[in-house]
Design an enzyme around this catalytic site. Structure first.
Site, PDB file in Angstrom:
ATOM      1  N   HIS A   1       0.643  -0.401  -0.149  1.00  0.00           N
ATOM      2  CA  HIS A   1      -0.093  -0.249  -0.178  1.00  0.00           C
ATOM      3  C   HIS A   1       0.702   1.326   0.543  1.00  0.00           C
ATOM      4  O   HIS A   1       1.134   1.807   0.912  1.00  0.00           O
ATOM      5  CB  HIS A   1      -1.491   0.362   1.239  1.00  0.00           C
ATOM      6  CG  HIS A   1      -2.065  -1.285   1.348  1.00  0.00           C
ATOM      7  ND1 HIS A   1      -1.274  -2.263   1.963  1.00  0.00           N
ATOM      8  CD2 HIS A   1      -2.968  -1.847   0.591  1.00  0.00           C
ATOM      9  CE1 HIS A   1      -2.156  -3.570   1.621  1.00  0.00           C
ATOM     10  NE2 HIS A   1      -2.766  -3.043   1.243  1.00  0.00           N
TER      11      HIS A   1
ATOM     12  N   HIS B   1      -4.299   3.211  -3.418  1.00  0.00           N
ATOM     13  CA  HIS B   1      -4.328   2.736  -1.713  1.00  0.00           C
ATOM     14  C   HIS B   1      -3.409   0.894  -1.703  1.00  0.00           C
ATOM     15  O   HIS B   1      -3.067   1.319  -0.186  1.00  0.00           O
ATOM     16  CB  HIS B   1      -6.139   2.149  -1.754  1.00  0.00           C
ATOM     17  CG  HIS B   1      -5.515   0.997  -0.565  1.00  0.00           C
ATOM     18  ND1 HIS B   1      -6.305   1.506   1.250  1.00  0.00           N
ATOM     19  CD2 HIS B   1      -6.070   0.028  -0.710  1.00  0.00           C
ATOM     20  CE1 HIS B   1      -6.030   0.051   1.578  1.00  0.00           C
ATOM     21  NE2 HIS B   1      -6.521  -0.961   0.229  1.00  0.00           N
TER      22      HIS B   1
ATOM     23  N   GLU C   1     -18.426  -4.378  23.825  1.00  0.00           N
ATOM     24  CA  GLU C   1     -17.873  -6.057  23.861  1.00  0.00           C
ATOM     25  C   GLU C   1     -16.545  -6.049  23.045  1.00  0.00           C
ATOM     26  O   GLU C   1     -16.097  -6.571  23.695  1.00  0.00           O
ATOM     27  CB  GLU C   1     -18.739  -7.193  23.381  1.00  0.00           C
ATOM     28  CG  GLU C   1     -19.570  -8.033  24.706  1.00  0.00           C
ATOM     29  CD  GLU C   1     -20.671  -6.881  24.813  1.00  0.00           C
ATOM     30  OE1 GLU C   1     -21.031  -5.454  23.448  1.00  0.00           O
ATOM     31  OE2 GLU C   1     -22.056  -7.505  25.652  1.00  0.00           O
TER      32      GLU C   1
ATOM     33  N   HIS D   1     -29.582 -17.058  23.703  1.00  0.00           N
ATOM     34  CA  HIS D   1     -28.538 -16.643  24.887  1.00  0.00           C
ATOM     35  C   HIS D   1     -27.250 -17.600  25.056  1.00  0.00           C
ATOM     36  O   HIS D   1     -26.836 -17.946  26.194  1.00  0.00           O
ATOM     37  CB  HIS D   1     -28.993 -15.864  25.776  1.00  0.00           C
ATOM     38  CG  HIS D   1     -29.058 -14.538  26.050  1.00  0.00           C
ATOM     39  ND1 HIS D   1     -30.062 -14.411  24.764  1.00  0.00           N
ATOM     40  CD2 HIS D   1     -28.960 -13.444  27.248  1.00  0.00           C
ATOM     41  CE1 HIS D   1     -29.829 -13.067  25.062  1.00  0.00           C
ATOM     42  NE2 HIS D   1     -29.685 -13.012  25.904  1.00  0.00           N
TER      43      HIS D   1
HETATM   44  C1  LIG Z   1     -11.778  -5.172   9.624  1.00  0.00           C
HETATM   45  C2  LIG Z   1     -11.105  -5.238   8.167  1.00  0.00           C
HETATM   46  N1  LIG Z   1     -12.270  -4.744   7.260  1.00  0.00           N
HETATM   47  C3  LIG Z   1     -11.437  -4.938   6.050  1.00  0.00           C
HETATM   48  C4  LIG Z   1     -10.396  -4.840   5.910  1.00  0.00           C
HETATM   49  C5  LIG Z   1      -9.505  -4.581   4.071  1.00  0.00           C
HETATM   50  N2  LIG Z   1      -9.276  -3.768   3.986  1.00  0.00           N
HETATM   51  C6  LIG Z   1      -7.764  -2.877   4.258  1.00  0.00           C
HETATM   52  S1  LIG Z   1      -7.442  -1.628   3.630  1.00  0.00           S
HETATM   53  C7  LIG Z   1      -9.247  -0.509   3.556  1.00  0.00           C
HETATM   54  C8  LIG Z   1      -9.790   0.420   3.103  1.00  0.00           C
HETATM   55  C9  LIG Z   1      -9.154   1.218   4.334  1.00  0.00           C
HETATM   56  O1  LIG Z   1      -9.763   2.281   3.472  1.00  0.00           O
HETATM   57  P1  LIG Z   1      -9.244   3.899   4.374  1.00  0.00           P
HETATM   58  O2  LIG Z   1      -8.481   3.176   6.157  1.00  0.00           O
HETATM   59  O3  LIG Z   1      -9.623   4.908   3.652  1.00  0.00           O
HETATM   60  O4  LIG Z   1      -7.127   3.643   4.046  1.00  0.00           O
HETATM   61  P2  LIG Z   1      -6.528   4.417   3.039  1.00  0.00           P
HETATM   62  O5  LIG Z   1      -7.140   3.750   1.690  1.00  0.00           O
HETATM   63  O6  LIG Z   1      -7.371   6.313   2.819  1.00  0.00           O
HETATM   64  O7  LIG Z   1      -5.293   4.002   2.978  1.00  0.00           O
HETATM   65  C10 LIG Z   1     -10.053  -2.199   3.754  1.00  0.00           C
HETATM   66  C11 LIG Z   1     -11.063  -2.287   3.438  1.00  0.00           C
HETATM   67  C12 LIG Z   1      -9.512  -4.756   6.851  1.00  0.00           C
HETATM   68  N3  LIG Z   1      -8.203  -4.760   6.914  1.00  0.00           N
HETATM   69  N4  LIG Z   1     -10.221  -4.765   7.822  1.00  0.00           N
END
Ligand SMILES: Cc1ncc(C[n+]2csc(CCOP(=O)(O)OP(=O)(O)O)c2C)c(N)n1
Ligand SMILES: [Mg+2]
Length: 691
Positions: free
Chosen positions: A35, A283, A435, A496
């Protein structure tokens, strides 16, 4: 003449920022995955936090009073690898010793995302020194940072004395749109706002881009307003390249009292890339060789240089964070020396905590429960144990997600206190009905070396599962307490009644899951768990009373420490059939054993509170408990049968759940689903061909 704005930004600042950017671009390009965009955009932010603001000594990444840095948008890990490398942060080992070499080398960065590299895909606590918590599942990092902030407040209250600010560190967490969309972060932010954690600062990378494109396809709320409503202090920096303004905002956050700070930072993902800036492509994929070249040209960087750290950059970090960190560390060490002379007992406590040791006498006065056919509920026994342990271990603190009266986790002794903004020394934590955040917060506390426990109903372990998994991955000794472990709350019905939860937790590597069978097994379970230094534990407790077994007649509960043990045996230790049970089904198995004995059938009862612990015993011990030659075996557990084949073998049987439960009084459910001695004896006899 137009007045020139006063600025202290130097060429070396810019050179250092562009070094972070280009290292990130090159590493992702070389790995052909990763990234690049967010490291390119946030390099000025991370540079400013590290080189200008944070109090951190690269020579000792474990210094207890260091500021903490959490990269919650873990996919931007190259930010962390770059800055750990450029600050020459040192590596330490699991015994907290300094290894005398860099935590992240340039070679590690060249081998970004490759096997054994100290620059893995996401920040990994325990794998790379200088990483304060593992991040990657979005939202978990920021939620964990709330636990770190609670811990700092608690530590400061316990240990600081007039003229001795032993713990006055701050916590910085960087988050992206993803974290802001995740529920766990919202819960944690709500809790942090309630607790007024002014030692906490989140910086929100407001780039309006996620994987699928612009955030306006799914996310349109006003984040700043939301955080104001949570009671946060909210600041905005409209240019992610303006390091003076960033520094100014961070300083304002530091001076703010009574609430945590959110800095909303407007940024451009892939900053400087002529074709990829502000696009979702920046990204999560390499820029491409040609785009890297064009971007480097835009930065005024040598276009063909790769993994370049220009002259003066290491020295610039040395002059910034290096000198500042070493100075404050030195001052602190002197201060701590004087503190040790004046408060030797408190200093000794701090030493023990840092090494995750327990104080002398930590298990004194633990209860011993007398035999009692009516017995006592697992949760009751647990409450008594917690109240003893919390008095013996000053830094053992915890609470519940609004179920304290049900979980029996409340510390009721005089002086235990309740942690609140105006009472940061309280040992009872109130997580509210959050939680998800509780799980992550517990991890943040454990990372900070206090010993935390948190409780809810077992069914809601699902809501904590990501944090439980991360605790195991990070090797943290977090304690997750769950009550209402099966169908004990009968009338509440299937929503539950946990079924698959034990099986799924047993599948998490490194996690210790324990389901004790009576009150004395609860005591022994805690005795075992408290001594863990690098493993989390899940304790699964009954709601209803369980008979307290007569330990003069049956084997001592100390067998819990081996995961499974022979509780009741056939004459001469020569059983025809083995009954294996956990939790509330242990006494069912014991009853069945007595009935079989009356009919002349030789059975053995194995109490098996923990598969995980048992798996780590010697083969000899395991064979002594479950001899291979005895193939007639019955396992009894009010949970999914999934996995029990490994202990009952091809010829054995499992009395468990293959459906969800039902809403009815417990007795009726036990009858309906077959958790009764008569069913056990019937199956045992069937296996022996004696029906
Ligand atoms: C709980 C979770 N869901 C999905 C992902 C997959 N994922 C990694 S980065 C991302 C997008 C994140 O967007 P953002 O926080 O805006 O990051 P940017 O592209 O701006 O760096 C996703 C969906 C993950 N790592 N964790
Ligand atoms: Mg984004």
């Amino acid at each position: 003449m137009t007045p020139v704005a006063e600025t202290t930004t130097t060429d070396l600042d810019q050179l250092s920022i562009n070094t972070i950017r280009t290292l990130s671009m090159d590493a992702v390009q070389q790995a052909k995955s990763g990234h690049p965009g967010t490291p390119m955009a946030l390099a000025p932010l991370v540079y400013t936090i590290w080189n200008r603001v944070m109090r951190f000594d690269p020579h000792d990444p474990l210094w207890p009073n260091r500021d903490r840095f959490v990269l919650s948008n873990g996919h931007a890990s190259m930010l962390l690898w770059s800055v750990l490398h450029l600050t020459r942060t040192q590596a330490v080992n699991a015994e907290y010793e300094n290894l005398g070499h860099a935590s992240v080398t340039l070679d590690d960065i060249r081998r970004f995302r490759q096997l054994d590299s100290k620059a893995p895909g996401h920040p990994e606590y325990h794998w790379v020194s200088g990483v304060e918590t593992t991040t990657g599942p979005l939202g978990q990092g920021v939620a964990t940072s709330v636990g770190m902030a609670i811990a700092q407040k608690w530590l400061a209250h316990r240990f600081n004395r007039p003229g001795f600010p032993i713990f006055d560190y701050r916590i910085y967490a960087v988050t992206g749109d993803g974290c802001m969309m995740e529920g766990v972060a919202s819960e944690a932010a709500s809790l942090a706002g309630h607790l007024g954690l002014d030692n906490l600062c989140w910086i929100y990378d407001n780039n309006r881009i996620t994987i699928e494109g612009r955030t306006n396809i799914a996310f349109s709320e006003d984040v700043a307003m939301r955080f104001m409503a949570y009671g946060w202090h909210v600041l905005r920096v409209s240019d992610a390249n303006d390091i003076e303004f960033i520094e100014h905002a961070l300083n304002k956050a530091r001076k703010n009292t009574g609430s945590p700070t959110l800095i909303v930072l407007d940024s451009h993902i892939g900053y400087g890339s002529p074709h990829k800036q502000d696009t979702a492509e920046a990204h999560g994929e390499p820029l491409g060789e040609e785009e890297c070249r064009l971007t480097k040209r835009a930065y005024g960087w040598p276009e063909d240089a790769k993994f370049l750290v220009p002259d003066g950059v290491y020295e610039h970090f040395e002059d910034g964070i290096g000198r500042r960190g070493a100075d404050s560390h030195r001052e602190w060490t002197q201060l701590f020396g004087a503190y040790r002379a004046q408060y030797p007992e408190l200093a000794a406590e701090i030493d023990q905590m840092q090494r995750r040791e327990l104080p002398a006498g930590w298990d004194r006065n633990l209860p011993v429960f007398p035999a009692d056919p009516k017995g006592i509920a697992g949760r009751e026994a647990s409450g008594k144990v917690l109240n003893v342990l919390a008095q013996n271990i000053p830094w053992f603190i915890g609470g519940s997600a609004d179920l304290g009266p049900s979980n029996k986790t409340l510390l009721t002794y005089e002086g235990a206190g309740h942690f609140q903004a105006n009472n940061p020394g309280g040992k009872n934590l109130h997580f509210g009905i959050r939680e998800h955040a509780m799980g992550a917060t517990l991890n943040g506390l454990a990372i900070s070396k206090v010993r935390p426990y948190g409780a809810t109903f077992f069914i809601f372990s699902d809501y904590e599962r990501p944090a439980i998994r991360l605790a195991a991955l990070m090797e943290l000794p977090t304690i997750f307490v769950f009550t209402h472990d099966a169908m004990g709350d009968g009338e509440d019905g299937p929503t539950h009644q946990p079924v698959e939860h034990l099986a799924s937790l047993r599948a998490i590597p490194g996690l210790v899951t324990l389901r004790p069978g009576d009150a004395n097994e609860v005591v022994e379970a805690y005795r075992y768990i408290l001594q863990l230094r690098h493993q989390p534990a899940v304790l699964v407790l009954s709601r209803q009373p369980l008979p307290t077994l007569d330990r003069a007649k049956y084997a001592p509960a100390a067998g819990v420490a081996r995961g499974a043990y022979v509780l009741a045996d056939a004459p001469g230790g020569d059983p025809q059939v083995i009954l294996i049970a956990t939790g509330s089904e242990v006494s069912v198995a014991v009853d069945a054993h007595e009935k079989l004995a009356a009919e002349g059938i030789r059975s053995r009862v194995v109490s098996m509170p923990s598969w995980d612990i048992f798996e780590h015993q010697t083969e000899e011990y395991r064979e002594s408990v479950l001899p291979a030659k005895v193939t007639a075996r019955v396992a009894i557990e009010q949970a999914s049968t999934f996995g029990w084949e490994r202990y009952v073998g091809a010829k054995g049987r499992v009395i468990g759940m293959t459906t969800f439960g039902a809403s009815a009084p417990l007795k009726e459910l036990q009858r309906k689903f077959g958790f009764e001695p008569a069913r056990v004896t019937a199956i045992a006899k069937e296996l022996l061909g004696r029906d």
